[in-house]
Design an enzyme around this catalytic site. Structure first.
Site, short mmCIF file in Angstrom:
data_model
loop_
_atom_site.label_atom_id
_atom_site.label_comp_id
_atom_site.label_asym_id
_atom_site.label_seq_id
_atom_site.Cartn_x
_atom_site.Cartn_y
_atom_site.Cartn_z
N ASP A 283 36.36 35.88 80.40
CA ASP A 283 36.17 36.42 78.93
C ASP A 283 35.84 35.18 77.94
OD1 ASP A 283 38.74 35.30 78.62
OD2 ASP A 283 39.84 36.77 77.75
N SER A 284 35.83 33.86 78.53
CA SER A 284 35.40 32.91 78.01
C SER A 284 33.99 33.16 77.43
CB SER A 284 35.22 31.59 78.87
OG SER A 284 34.88 31.72 80.14
N ASP B 30 37.47 39.19 84.36
CA ASP B 30 39.02 38.62 83.58
C ASP B 30 39.22 39.63 82.69
OD1 ASP B 30 40.54 36.63 82.95
OD2 ASP B 30 38.99 35.65 81.74
N LYS C 16 41.76 39.22 87.15
CA LYS C 16 42.68 37.94 86.45
C LYS C 16 43.10 38.57 85.38
CE LYS C 16 41.08 34.10 84.61
NZ LYS C 16 41.73 34.07 83.36
N GLU D 297 46.07 36.99 82.24
CA GLU D 297 46.91 35.72 81.79
C GLU D 297 48.46 36.06 81.58
OE1 GLU D 297 45.13 34.21 78.24
OE2 GLU D 297 43.26 34.10 79.30
N GLU E 125 45.63 26.02 84.60
CA GLU E 125 44.75 25.52 83.49
C GLU E 125 45.49 24.50 82.63
OE1 GLU E 125 42.29 28.33 81.28
OE2 GLU E 125 41.39 26.61 80.20
O1 KIV Z 1 37.74 33.19 80.54
C1 KIV Z 1 37.71 32.17 81.17
O2 KIV Z 1 36.65 31.65 81.66
C2 KIV Z 1 38.98 31.65 81.85
C3 KIV Z 1 38.93 30.17 82.39
C4 KIV Z 1 39.27 29.53 81.16
C5 KIV Z 1 39.81 30.06 83.25
O3 KIV Z 1 39.88 32.51 81.85
#
Ligand code: KIV
Length: 290
Positions: A48-49, A87, A117, A119, A186
């Site tokens: 989600d970056s 993500d 993934k 968090e 991270e």
């Molecule tokens: O969104 C993303 O790219 C991430 C990384 C910062 C690990 O979660």
């Protein structure tokens, strides 16, 4: 087309058992995915970056599930052989276990993902367990968790002091016990990463700015290739400055168009003389008839 074999979950664990580091990069689009697959990258994270790297927001919070589905499906089309991780964006898993399972399922069904993934620590163990029980491989993310940047006080090292580090170690155990097959650490100190890697029983530990002792490394593609204009974090190395190459090309494009040295004959298509003469005759006839 690529000759490589498609990466699988046993393939990832085989690399770990043979002591070979796993390579992981973020990616958000079809052409970059193609290049990463061709380069032999093991895993891709459609992070989600993308809110920051592709959409220009200051955080990951505005990213929606629709944004993620669009980009993740494009990445899968470009990279058929990598282990593809979607993500889970902000508020697609925090509200409840059921919400988490439904959104994880969309990544699998609509994007061709291999895993998702999310968090968070022990407080997310029930989401991890629910997703894993649904047959979806799931990755935990500890340390600097960007969706909680406000609560964490900014994008900074986590677990520097013993008490906070202990919490991260305990969270890693909780996520593994809940069914995470992999945990991303991270921006935690390398020694904390080493402790977690040593304690992991059946869990792959990946590092993003957490040192060499994990089972592999993740980098944000835009940081590693000079493509994020705002800053370069210390944890990234610029492996090739694609941003500089593109800037140079853009300057050349503007100059050549301005000076009329582009396009050249080989960049356009002509028309046979007789067809052109006929066209002019037709147009003149049309005009005379008016
Ligand atoms: O969104 C993303 O790219 C991430 C990384 C910062 C690990 O979660």
């Amino acid at each position: 087309m690529s000759e490589r074999k498609r990466m699988t979950l046993p393939g990832l664990f085989k690399k770990v058992s043979e002591g070979q580091p796993i390579t992981w990069l973020t990616c958000y689009d079809y052409p970059t995915a193609y290049l990463q697959d061709q380069a032999g990258v093991d895993m891709i994270l459609v992070g989600d970056s993308l809110g920051m790297t592709m959409l220009g927001f200051d955080s990951t919070l505005p990213v929606t599930m629709e944004d993620m589905v669009r980009h993740t499906a494009a990445v899968r089309r470009g990279a058929p052989n990598v282990w593809l991780v979607g993500d889970m964006p902000y508020m697609t898993y925090q509200p409840s276990v059921e919400t988490a399972i439904r959104h994880a399922g969309r990544f699998m069904a609509e994007c061709g993902c291999d895993a998702v993934k999310l968090e968070g620590g022990a407080e997310m163990a029930d989401r991890i367990a629910g997703i894993a029980r649904s047959g979806i491989p799931v990755i935990g993310h500890l340390g600097l968790t960007p969706q909680s940047v406000s609560a964490l006080g900014g994008f900074k090292l986590q677990g520097k002091g013993a008490a906070q580090a202990r919490k991260i170690v305990e969270d890693a155990t909780a996520l593994e016990e809940a069914g995470a097959f992999c945990i991303l650490l991270e921006l935690v100190p390398d020694r904390v990463c080493e402790l977690i890697t040593e304690r992991a029983k059946h869990c792959i530990i990946m590092s993003l700015g957490a040192g060499l002792k994990a089972h592999g490394q993740l980098l944000i593609y835009h940081d590693a290739f000079g493509l994020y204009p705002k800053f370069k974090p210390r944890m990234a190395k610029v492996f090739a400055d694609a941003g500089a190459v593109i800037r140079e090309g853009l300057n050349a494009y503007v100059k050549e168009v301005t000076e009329r040295t582009f396009p050249k004959q080989e960049n356009w298509f002509g028309m046979p003389d007789e067809e052109y003469a006929e066209l002019v005759r037709m147009l003149n006839g049309d005009r005379d008839a008016r």
